[in-house]
Scaffold this motif. Structure first.
Motif, mmCIF file in Angstrom:
data_model
loop_
_atom_site.group_PDB
_atom_site.id
_atom_site.type_symbol
_atom_site.label_atom_id
_atom_site.label_comp_id
_atom_site.label_asym_id
_atom_site.label_seq_id
_atom_site.Cartn_x
_atom_site.Cartn_y
_atom_site.Cartn_z
ATOM 1 N N SER A 251 11.183 -16.442 -4.724
ATOM 2 C CA SER A 251 10.191 -15.693 -5.709
ATOM 3 C C SER A 251 9.572 -14.558 -4.795
ATOM 4 O O SER A 251 9.276 -13.394 -5.362
ATOM 5 C CB SER A 251 8.986 -16.750 -5.766
ATOM 6 N N VAL A 252 9.212 -14.705 -3.639
ATOM 7 C CA VAL A 252 8.835 -13.573 -2.857
ATOM 8 C C VAL A 252 9.829 -12.544 -2.848
ATOM 9 O O VAL A 252 9.555 -11.299 -2.685
ATOM 10 C CB VAL A 252 8.349 -14.109 -1.373
ATOM 11 N N LEU A 256 9.895 -8.086 -3.721
ATOM 12 C CA LEU A 256 10.317 -7.529 -2.973
ATOM 13 C C LEU A 256 11.328 -6.344 -3.883
ATOM 14 O O LEU A 256 11.345 -5.191 -3.269
ATOM 15 C CB LEU A 256 10.929 -8.025 -1.669
ATOM 16 N N ARG A 257 12.080 -6.964 -4.723
ATOM 17 C CA ARG A 257 13.041 -6.072 -5.299
ATOM 18 C C ARG A 257 12.473 -5.323 -6.584
ATOM 19 O O ARG A 257 13.302 -4.676 -7.281
ATOM 20 C CB ARG A 257 14.190 -6.957 -5.699
ATOM 21 N N ILE A 258 11.352 -5.527 -6.718
ATOM 22 C CA ILE A 258 10.575 -4.644 -8.100
ATOM 23 C C ILE A 258 10.950 -3.305 -7.614
ATOM 24 O O ILE A 258 10.277 -2.909 -6.436
ATOM 25 C CB ILE A 258 9.341 -5.241 -8.348
ATOM 26 N N PRO A 259 11.233 -2.224 -8.527
ATOM 27 C CA PRO A 259 11.456 -0.955 -8.536
ATOM 28 C C PRO A 259 10.092 -0.310 -8.152
ATOM 29 O O PRO A 259 9.067 -0.727 -8.888
ATOM 30 C CB PRO A 259 12.185 -0.417 -9.494
ATOM 31 N N GLY A 260 9.834 0.391 -7.267
ATOM 32 C CA GLY A 260 8.810 1.369 -6.967
ATOM 33 C C GLY A 260 7.608 0.678 -6.250
ATOM 34 O O GLY A 260 6.444 1.037 -6.391
ATOM 35 N N LEU A 261 7.995 -0.417 -5.846
ATOM 36 C CA LEU A 261 7.072 -1.270 -5.068
ATOM 37 C C LEU A 261 6.299 -0.524 -3.994
ATOM 38 O O LEU A 261 5.219 -0.681 -3.631
ATOM 39 C CB LEU A 261 7.501 -2.587 -4.718
ATOM 40 N N GLU A 262 7.082 0.089 -3.422
ATOM 41 C CA GLU A 262 6.633 0.995 -2.011
ATOM 42 C C GLU A 262 5.753 2.171 -2.512
ATOM 43 O O GLU A 262 5.043 2.526 -1.487
ATOM 44 C CB GLU A 262 7.850 1.343 -1.090
ATOM 45 N N GLN A 263 5.828 2.671 -3.652
ATOM 46 C CA GLN A 263 4.989 3.873 -4.095
ATOM 47 C C GLN A 263 3.820 3.295 -4.386
ATOM 48 O O GLN A 263 2.979 4.166 -4.810
ATOM 49 C CB GLN A 263 5.932 4.584 -5.108
ATOM 50 N N MET A 264 3.652 2.069 -4.913
ATOM 51 C CA MET A 264 2.185 1.887 -5.442
ATOM 52 C C MET A 264 1.300 1.878 -4.322
ATOM 53 O O MET A 264 1.211 1.509 -3.046
ATOM 54 C CB MET A 264 2.490 0.164 -5.794
ATOM 55 N N GLU A 265 0.135 2.610 -4.894
ATOM 56 C CA GLU A 265 -1.103 2.928 -3.869
ATOM 57 C C GLU A 265 -1.787 1.448 -3.533
ATOM 58 O O GLU A 265 -2.647 1.797 -2.608
ATOM 59 C CB GLU A 265 -2.003 3.821 -4.673
#
Length: 565
Positions: A251-252, A256-265
């Motif tokens: 689940s975790v 982690l594979r959701i697109p744009g996760l790293e750009q979320m503020e």
């Protein structure tokens, strides 16, 4: 010997102090003057019975004291040592009695209180009194064997007999104890056999209980360890722990594979990564924990069969300890002791036989010595009888016959002195039969017979101070002279006192004391002693010859008696 005599407030004597010398001293004086009072006082100082009637009228207490000078090897010193009385062999020995009007009499030796019986025991070795009212120990049957042995001069053989008897007595005692031990072991034979067999089968070893107890403790701990490992393993093997963690990891990972996760503020990406790492670590730790718990199994050494065997052995050892009345740790020693007791039943039989043989050898050795001693006593008895018969006729005792009677001691009595019981006996009239010495009823005859005995035994030791009370009673002339001669002979190596009414006896003495009775200023009768010089002796002997009126003829006769002495 008697060194000094002190008497206070005793019967007719108010105050008397006199010093004695060695040799022969005659005590003379008119009848009733108080000569026997002095002997009574001396007898009391030597442990005799007392009476308050002997206290002088008007006095509260009578005091009697006698001082003796004894040789360093005198038997009295040993007696004093046995009674715990302090003394010095270089000093005189002081005996004292006090007789109060009220309260008990008291006895002292060297100032130390003692029982009157102690004085009596001591007195027998110091003074012999031969007289009408106080027969010496010569007349006591208990002394006759010793007197005969001393006369025979075979004291070495007597000592050998005593030693042989002591050895025999010790062996008999040891043999009896051994017999008792062997019989006790035989009485317990069946039980001992069973007990030894049981303990042999059990085979207890020294230190075994301690070792088994330690092993049991280890095995009990191993069982607990195994149970805990099994329980932990079962807990970690449950799949419900791993499946949820795997599901959580997946689940975790989808997050982690959701697109744009790293750009979320919001900064969610780092938190999701941390969560993923934590879940991964949990799975890794779970597997490591399972491995670690499984690895503990190598340390679990539980052996139920061995534990059961140890507990069964300990139970058997403790049960045996209760049965044989000892600690479980002492069972091996107990078995050794029981084996030793059982061995007595057979091994000690030989020792018992050896002990029996040793007792018989000791009995034979003692019996041979006792037989030789008896033979010498029989021979010496004949010589003693002849010596005494030789003395009797000059002493006007020619009708008296003397013999040494022998009897065998009962087997149960002490044989330290051999097999003989000896008694001196007399026949006072021919055909009258023999009996004890006290059959001589007359006081004077008894004193003369004691003199005859003492003369015959003169080289046989005994007390160094001899006192004869009126040995001349009822005789005179040649018989009295014979008595005087014998007293003087005895005084050659002893101190001799003689109370006498005979001028022949008095003249044979080395010195003479006169006992006088007078009336004091208060009108009371008193007795005192005066030691006579040569002139006074002449007058006193003349008085004894002629009575109250002294004639020149009496003085001449007295002078001849003194010159002939």
């Amino acid at each position: 010997m008697l060194y000094a005599l002190s008497i206070r407030s005793f019967v007719l004597i108010d105050r008397l102090d006199v010093e004695a010398s060695d040799g022969f001293t005659a005590l003379t004086g008119e009848t009733g003057a108080g000569k026997s009072i002095i002997l009574d006082a001396l007898s009391i100082m030597l442990g005799g019975s007392v009476s308050r009637d002997q206290i002088r009228a008007g006095a509260d207490q009578a005091t009697l004291a006698a001082e003796f000078a004894l040789d360093p090897d005198h038997a009295a010193w040993k007696s004093l040592e046995c009674h715990g009385v302090a003394f010095s062999k270089q000093e005189t020995l002081l005996l004292k009695r006090t007789i109060p009007r009220k309260g008990p009499s008291r006895a002292f030796i060297n100032g130390q209180p003692v029982a009157a019986a102690t004085l009596a025991e001591l007195g027998q070795s110091i003074v012999e009194i031969h007289g009408q009212h106080a027969a010496s120990h010569l007349l006591k049957p208990s002394t006759h064997l010793d007197l005969l042995d001393a006369f025979a001069g075979h004291m070495d053989l007597v000592v050998d007999c005593e030693t042989g008897w002591r050895d025999l007595d010790a062996m008999r005692t040891s043999h009896a104890a051994l017999e008792q031990n062997v019989q006790s072991a035989r009485d317990r034979r069946d039980w001992l056999t069973f007990a030894v067999q049981e303990l042999t089968t059990l085979a207890p070893e020294s230190g075994e209980v301690e070792t088994l107890t330690a092993q049991r403790s280890v095995l009990l701990q191993s069982e607990r360890i195994t149970d805990s490992i099994d329980e932990a393993t079962r807990a970690l093997d449950v799949s419900s722990l791993e499946d949820p963690l795997t599901c959580a990891a997946k689940s975790v990972d989808r997050i982690l594979r959701i697109p744009g996760l790293e750009q979320m503020e919001t900064g969610m990406a780092p938190s999701v990564s941390g969560a993923a790492d934590a879940v991964d670590r949990a799975l890794i730790e779970l597997n490591e924990a399972r491995s670690a718990v499984q690895a503990l199994g190598q340390f679990a050494m539980h052996d139920p069969a061995r534990l059961e065997a140890i507990e069964s052995r300990l139970f058997a050892l403790r049960a045996a300890a209760r049965k044989f009345d000892c600690q479980p740790e002492d069972l091996a020693d107990r078995r050794s002791a029981l084996e030793a007791d059982l061995a007595l039943c057979s091994a000690e039989t030989e020792a018992l036989q050896e002990s029996t043989a040793a007792v018989k050898r000791a009995e034979t050795a003692w019996s041979e010595i006792a037989q030789r001693l008896s033979a010498q006593r029989q021979s010496a008895a004949k010589k003693l009888e002849a010596a005494i018969h030789k003395e009797l006729s000059p002493l006007h005792l020619e009708r008296v016959s003397f013999r040494v009677a022998f009897a065998e001691r009962p087997g149960e009595t002490s044989g330290a002195k051999g097999k003989d019981h000896v008694c001196f006996e007399v026949e006072t009239n021919p055909g009258g039969g023999y009996g004890a010495l006290n059959r001589i009823a007359s006081g004077g005859e008894l004193a003369r017979f004691s003199l005859a005995l003492k003369c015959a035994l003169s080289q046989s030791g005994g007390a160094q101070t001899l006192i004869f009370d009126e040995a001349d009673q009822g005789v005179g002339g040649a018989v009295a002279a014979a008595i005087g001669e014998r007293l003087a002979k005895l005084a050659g190596d002893r101190q001799v006192f003689a109370v006498t009414h005979s001028p022949q006896v008095a003249s044979a003495a080395n010195r003479q004391w006169r006992v006088l009775k007078e009336t004091d200023r208060k009108g009371q009768t008193i007795s005192h002693i005066a030691q006579l010089d040569d002139g006074q002796r002449l007058e006193e002997i003349a008085r004894m010859l002629s009575g109250s009126s002294i004639t020149d003829e009496a003085r001449a006769a007295a002078s001849k008696l003194l010159e002939a002495a």
